[in-house]
Design a protein around this motif. Structure first.
Motif, mmCIF file in Angstrom:
data_model
loop_
_atom_site.group_PDB
_atom_site.id
_atom_site.type_symbol
_atom_site.label_atom_id
_atom_site.label_comp_id
_atom_site.label_asym_id
_atom_site.label_seq_id
_atom_site.Cartn_x
_atom_site.Cartn_y
_atom_site.Cartn_z
ATOM 1 N N MET A 103 0.814 -1.217 0.000
ATOM 2 C CA MET A 103 0.000 0.000 0.000
ATOM 3 C C MET A 103 0.850 1.270 0.000
ATOM 4 O O MET A 103 2.060 1.225 0.152
ATOM 5 C CB MET A 103 -0.914 0.006 1.224
ATOM 6 N N GLY A 104 0.159 2.388 -0.176
ATOM 7 C CA GLY A 104 0.834 3.680 -0.159
ATOM 8 C C GLY A 104 1.758 3.874 -1.333
ATOM 9 O O GLY A 104 2.739 4.604 -1.250
ATOM 10 N N ALA B 213 8.175 4.150 -4.303
ATOM 11 C CA ALA B 213 6.870 4.821 -4.313
ATOM 12 C C ALA B 213 6.612 5.313 -2.901
ATOM 13 O O ALA B 213 7.345 4.984 -1.966
ATOM 14 C CB ALA B 213 5.757 3.865 -4.756
ATOM 15 N N GLY B 214 5.539 6.092 -2.744
ATOM 16 C CA GLY B 214 5.185 6.571 -1.407
ATOM 17 C C GLY B 214 5.840 7.889 -1.060
ATOM 18 O O GLY B 214 6.758 8.350 -1.730
ATOM 19 N N ASP B 215 5.348 8.488 0.008
ATOM 20 C CA ASP B 215 5.891 9.749 0.503
ATOM 21 C C ASP B 215 5.470 9.902 1.969
ATOM 22 O O ASP B 215 4.633 9.143 2.458
ATOM 23 C CB ASP B 215 5.395 10.933 -0.335
ATOM 24 N N LYS C 268 -0.613 8.862 6.919
ATOM 25 C CA LYS C 268 -2.050 8.594 6.805
ATOM 26 C C LYS C 268 -2.352 7.108 6.929
ATOM 27 O O LYS C 268 -3.273 6.698 7.658
ATOM 28 C CB LYS C 268 -2.564 9.122 5.469
ATOM 29 N N LEU C 269 -1.583 6.266 6.243
ATOM 30 C CA LEU C 269 -1.841 4.832 6.274
ATOM 31 C C LEU C 269 -1.532 4.222 7.634
ATOM 32 O O LEU C 269 -2.230 3.324 8.097
ATOM 33 C CB LEU C 269 -1.031 4.124 5.188
ATOM 34 N N VAL C 270 -0.490 4.702 8.271
ATOM 35 C CA VAL C 270 -0.173 4.228 9.622
ATOM 36 C C VAL C 270 -1.341 4.511 10.561
ATOM 37 O O VAL C 270 -1.747 3.649 11.358
ATOM 38 C CB VAL C 270 1.121 4.879 10.143
ATOM 39 N N GLU C 271 -1.895 5.704 10.478
ATOM 40 C CA GLU C 271 -3.018 6.068 11.348
ATOM 41 C C GLU C 271 -4.268 5.254 11.022
ATOM 42 O O GLU C 271 -4.978 4.795 11.929
ATOM 43 C CB GLU C 271 -3.288 7.568 11.231
#
Length: 239
Positions: free
Chosen positions: A7-8, A37-39, A45-48
């Protein structure tokens, strides 16, 4: 069985996959750490979201290849592999800690994953990095590969990973995406493969031969446009 998803994997203004919805049907997420990928915004956001939904959080470090999405092989050393994984996973671990959670696992991405599956030196570099992130952090690696051997050698917790939508070679490696038939697009065929791996511990290779396989965690690719519906079907079938 654990069900994981990468993800992300968007970047900046570019999005990929429906991560928020997919989190409802998996048990582990592998979050891109910015190199393939990702930032930082996506990581946070995904962690939360994963913390709120009680989904295990893992780092998904790749080669420094944003243009090639981390899928192009690079000539790197064992120490490079250690440095790359520790650097990226450490960044995600900081976001995880800030959310009051703990890093559950590390799953290398793309070419880094596939190269280390066949190269014990690269696998050891990755396993050492995972060990140094914390004694409880698990390495997710291709079932039966050098990643599993290295983790066991270094006493790193390890889960053997299988894939719902990828074909296998007779040696147990993933068929390269550049080869025709490497990716399974038919959901019924992919579901049949999942059930064979999870219930019978075996998979039919691309040449028709049957190989034994250990399935601790199953990957569903989040960039598949039908990933959410597919995850629903897999979760129901495994239940």
């Amino acid at each position: 069985m654990d069900i994981n998803s990468d993800m992300g994997e968007g970047f900046g203004a570019w999005d990929m996959g429906n991560d928020a919805l997919l989190l409802d049907y998996i048990t582990s997420t592998n979050i891109a750490c910015g190199w393939h990928a990702g930032d930082p915004a996506r990581m946070k956001k995904l962690v939360e979201l994963a913390t709120a939904k009680k989904v295990h959080i893992g780092a998904h470090p790749g080669l420094p290849d944003l243009v090639g999405f981390g899928r192009r092989e690079m000539a790197i050393s064992e120490q490079d592999a250690y440095n790359y994984v520790l650097y990226q996973a450490g960044a995600l671990q900081a976001f995880v800690n800030a959310a009051g959670n703990t890093l559950h696992h590390v799953k290398p991405h793309g070419a880094l994953y596939n190269q280390a599956a066949k190269d014990i030196k690269l696998a050891r570099g990755i396993a050492r990095a995972v060990r140094d992130l914390g004694s409880d952090v698990i390495l997710y690696g291709l079932a039966g590969s050098c990643l599993i051997d290295a983790a066991k050698e270094l006493n790193v917790p390890v889960w053997q990973e299988v894939f719902a939508d990828r074909k296998y070679t007779k040696e147990g490696f993933l068929v390269p995406r550049t080869q025709a038939g490497a990716v399974i697009s038919d959901e019924s065929e992919a579901l049949e493969q999942v059930m064979s791996m999870s219930k019978d511990g075996k998979v039919v290779a691309i040449d028709g031969s049957e190989i034994k396989i250990q399935a601790d965690t199953l990957c569903i690719h989040g960039d598949n446009p039908h990933a959410v519906e597919f995850a629903k079907k897999i979760k129901a079938a495994l239940s």
